[in-house]
Every structure is written in C-alpha cells, then in structure tokens.
Design a protein around this motif. Structure first.
Motif, PDB file in Angstrom:
ATOM      1  N   ASN A 136       0.820  -1.210   0.000  1.00 11.30           N
ATOM      2  CA  ASN A 136       0.000   0.000   0.000  1.00 11.30           C
ATOM      3  C   ASN A 136       0.857   1.264   0.000  1.00 11.30           C
ATOM      4  O   ASN A 136       0.544   2.249  -0.682  1.00 11.30           O
ATOM      5  N   ALA A 137       1.944   1.232   0.765  1.00 10.19           N
ATOM      6  CA  ALA A 137       2.847   2.380   0.802  1.00 10.19           C
ATOM      7  C   ALA A 137       3.496   2.591  -0.570  1.00 10.19           C
ATOM      8  O   ALA A 137       3.629   3.735  -1.036  1.00 10.19           O
ATOM      9  N   PHE A 138       3.880   1.498  -1.185  1.00 12.81           N
ATOM     10  CA  PHE A 138       4.491   1.578  -2.513  1.00 12.81           C
ATOM     11  C   PHE A 138       3.513   2.153  -3.532  1.00 12.81           C
ATOM     12  O   PHE A 138       3.867   3.020  -4.342  1.00 12.81           O
ATOM     13  N   ILE A 139       2.263   1.675  -3.501  1.00 11.21           N
ATOM     14  CA  ILE A 139       1.234   2.155  -4.431  1.00 11.21           C
ATOM     15  C   ILE A 139       1.033   3.661  -4.268  1.00 11.21           C
ATOM     16  O   ILE A 139       0.927   4.410  -5.240  1.00 11.21           O
ATOM     17  N   GLN A 140       1.001   4.103  -2.987  1.00  8.78           N
ATOM     18  CA  GLN A 140       0.762   5.521  -2.711  1.00  8.78           C
ATOM     19  C   GLN A 140       1.934   6.384  -3.164  1.00  8.78           C
ATOM     20  O   GLN A 140       1.756   7.426  -3.814  1.00  8.78           O
ATOM     21  N   GLU A 141       3.159   5.935  -2.829  1.00  6.27           N
ATOM     22  CA  GLU A 141       4.341   6.740  -3.158  1.00  6.27           C
ATOM     23  C   GLU A 141       4.604   6.754  -4.665  1.00  6.27           C
ATOM     24  O   GLU A 141       5.052   7.769  -5.213  1.00  6.27           O
ATOM     25  N   ALA A 142       4.319   5.643  -5.318  1.00  5.91           N
ATOM     26  CA  ALA A 142       4.563   5.572  -6.762  1.00  5.91           C
ATOM     27  C   ALA A 142       3.426   6.177  -7.569  1.00  5.91           C
ATOM     28  O   ALA A 142       3.519   6.277  -8.797  1.00  5.91           O
ATOM     29  N   LYS A 143       2.311   6.544  -6.859  1.00  7.48           N
ATOM     30  CA  LYS A 143       1.141   7.157  -7.506  1.00  7.48           C
ATOM     31  C   LYS A 143       0.606   6.289  -8.653  1.00  7.48           C
ATOM     32  O   LYS A 143       0.365   6.758  -9.772  1.00  7.48           O
ATOM     33  N   LEU A 144       0.455   4.981  -8.359  1.00 14.86           N
ATOM     34  CA  LEU A 144      -0.062   4.045  -9.357  1.00 14.86           C
ATOM     35  C   LEU A 144      -1.563   4.239  -9.515  1.00 14.86           C
ATOM     36  O   LEU A 144      -2.254   4.669  -8.593  1.00 14.86           O
ATOM     37  N   SER A 145      -2.080   3.878 -10.675  1.00 12.19           N
ATOM     38  CA  SER A 145      -3.512   4.053 -10.943  1.00 12.19           C
ATOM     39  C   SER A 145      -4.342   3.156 -10.037  1.00 12.19           C
ATOM     40  O   SER A 145      -3.872   2.115  -9.562  1.00 12.19           O
ATOM     41  N   LYS A 146      -5.596   3.556  -9.838  1.00 11.21           N
ATOM     42  CA  LYS A 146      -6.488   2.788  -8.968  1.00 11.21           C
ATOM     43  C   LYS A 146      -6.707   1.385  -9.514  1.00 11.21           C
ATOM     44  O   LYS A 146      -6.720   0.407  -8.753  1.00 11.21           O
ATOM     45  N   GLU A 147      -6.855   1.280 -10.836  1.00  7.28           N
ATOM     46  CA  GLU A 147      -7.109  -0.033 -11.460  1.00  7.28           C
ATOM     47  C   GLU A 147      -5.932  -0.968 -11.239  1.00  7.28           C
ATOM     48  O   GLU A 147      -6.103  -2.131 -10.872  1.00  7.28           O
ATOM     49  N   LEU A 148      -4.707  -0.465 -11.430  1.00  8.98           N
ATOM     50  CA  LEU A 148      -3.519  -1.296 -11.220  1.00  8.98           C
ATOM     51  C   LEU A 148      -3.355  -1.650  -9.748  1.00  8.98           C
ATOM     52  O   LEU A 148      -2.987  -2.783  -9.403  1.00  8.98           O
ATOM     53  N   ALA A 149      -3.644  -0.700  -8.862  1.00 10.93           N
ATOM     54  CA  ALA A 149      -3.544  -0.949  -7.422  1.00 10.93           C
ATOM     55  C   ALA A 149      -4.479  -2.073  -6.994  1.00 10.93           C
ATOM     56  O   ALA A 149      -4.101  -2.960  -6.204  1.00 10.93           O
TER      57      ALA A 149
END
Length: 252
Positions: A6-19
């Motif tokens: 979750n931290a990685f997804i947030q920091e990397a600003k990945l799209s919601k669909e990919l997350a």
C-alpha cells in the motif's frame, strides 16, 4: 507485506485499477508463500525421506504428464525439485508469440487458454521447449488466477545430464512432437491452398494459376516462422491437387 504494498502504491502514484489488481494478486499469492518455504525444509531431509515426500507431493500431477510417464522414480524426484511454482493473475500472457521456447508449464490450479484450447488443472503447455529453439509463435493467457509448476530447459538438461538413457527417451519424444506438429502444419497449409484454388477456378474457369502465383500464396500461408524448401512447396501443391500439379508439370 500488504502495508508495504500500500505504501508503494501511494508513493509511486499508481492508478487505482492497477492498485486493485496488485492487491488482489498478493492476497491470492499468500498460499504459495508457504509452498516455497517447504522447499527449504525438503533440502534438510535425508535423500530417502525427501524422495518419499516429493513423490507424495508431485505424483498426482506428474503422472498426468505424458512425457514423464514410464521414467524411473529417481528421475521423477529429481525433476520435481527442478519445477518452480509461479503465480499469475487473470488475463496475464504467460507465453507471447515472440518468446523463446525455453520453459514448460503444468497447471496446478487455474484456467489457461493456449492455441485456442482451454487447459485446467494438470494441463501442460509450452512442451515445444523440448524440441524448438526458436520463438514460440503462439500465446498462452490466463483466464483466472493461476498457479503453475514451471521448469526451464536448462534445469531439465541439468537433471537429465546424469541420466543418458532418459535423455535418449526424451529425444524420441521430441521427434514424435516434431513429426506431429509438422503434419498438422502441412495440413493447415494444404487446406488454405485448396481454398485459394477453389476461389481461382470460380473467378477464372478457363485458366490455371501460374506456378509463381501458387508459390506466392503458399509463402503467405506458411509465413516467416517456418522454413519450407522449394521442392517441399511443390509437394504441398501436389498433395492439394494432383490434377493441377500434373498440368504444371506438363507445361514445365
């Protein structure tokens, strides 16, 4: 692990669909983590005990693989340790057309479509690894979360190096695969060429296609992946239409 994800997804600003897909993948993958840790336990066991455990773990799916039938139990045990568990999410391309033929897959659980055929538990694909050194020329795509046992050609060769008689058996299997594949491929080419001939005679009832045109049609049908010699192309024409071939021969 999920906190780190979750931290990685947030920091990397990945799209919601990919997350969402990543979280689903790691939730599904939880059960495979313990399987991988078992391998370290197996390495600490005595050879005899490790063999017994390996056979009980793997005999159900290895027995369903044609190429592993009738080979000694010792070789089966060694090969089973060479397989690695790999997990894929839905709609993942396990094999692409341009991939090298260097890995064989057995489905532990899940659904995969390969060459237009749906494969489920104990289904095998990628067995052209045994005989093809070029690109795959086809795709294998998951239809659900899928666990596979995978073995590379290097890992298999390393095991079989210790068993020359089994190497010879696998060479015979490879020859069988090659012959079968080429027969199917030749049938496809002849079928497509017959479609061309039928269309030609409908549009040109009083003439024959030239040999050059026929060869051009065959070349397009065969494609760049296969190498077919000129005499073999003439033979394909003869198989497709003996009458047309004899006319060409008389003209020649």
């Amino acid at each position: 692990l999920m906190d780190a994800l979750n931290a990685f997804i947030q920091e990397a600003k990945l799209s919601k669909e990919l997350a969402l897909r990543m979280r689903a993948f790691f939730r599904y993958r939880r059960h495979t983590t313990s399987f991988k840790s078992w391998h370290s336990l197996l390495q600490m066991m005595s050879p005899s005990m490790r063999g017994e455990v390996a056979m009980q773990l793997n005999k159900s799916w290895m027995a369903g693989i044609e190429i592993f039938r009738d080979i000694p139990q010792t070789v089966c045990i060694e090969l089973s340790f060479a397989f690695k568990l790999e997990t894929y999410p839905p709609e993942e391309h396990i094999i692409n057309e341009e991939d090298e033929s260097n890995k064989l897959f057995v489905i532990k659980q899940g659904v995969v479509i390969c060459k237009g055929v749906v494969k489920t538990s104990n289904g095998v694909f990628g067995n052209d690894m045994l005989y093809r050194t070029r690109q795959r020329g086809y795709r294998a795509v998951t239809l659900s979360f899928t666990d596979t046992y995978a073995i590379s050609n290097q890992s298999m060769d390393k095991v079989l190096l210790e068993y020359p008689s089994i190497q010879a058996k696998f060479r015979k299997i490879a020859v069988h695969f090659i012959v079968t594949e080429k027969i199917i491929e030749a049938s496809r080419i002849v079928k497509q060429y017959l479609i061309f001939l039928k269309k030609w005679y409908l549009e040109n009832p009083n003439s024959e296609p030239t040999l050059g045109l026929s060869v051009d049609v065959l070349n397009r049908t065969i494609g760049s992946r296969l190498h077919v010699s000129y005499p073999a192309k003439l033979l394909l024409i003869r198989v497709a239409s003996e009458d047309y071939f004899l006319k060409l021969n008389r003209h020649a």
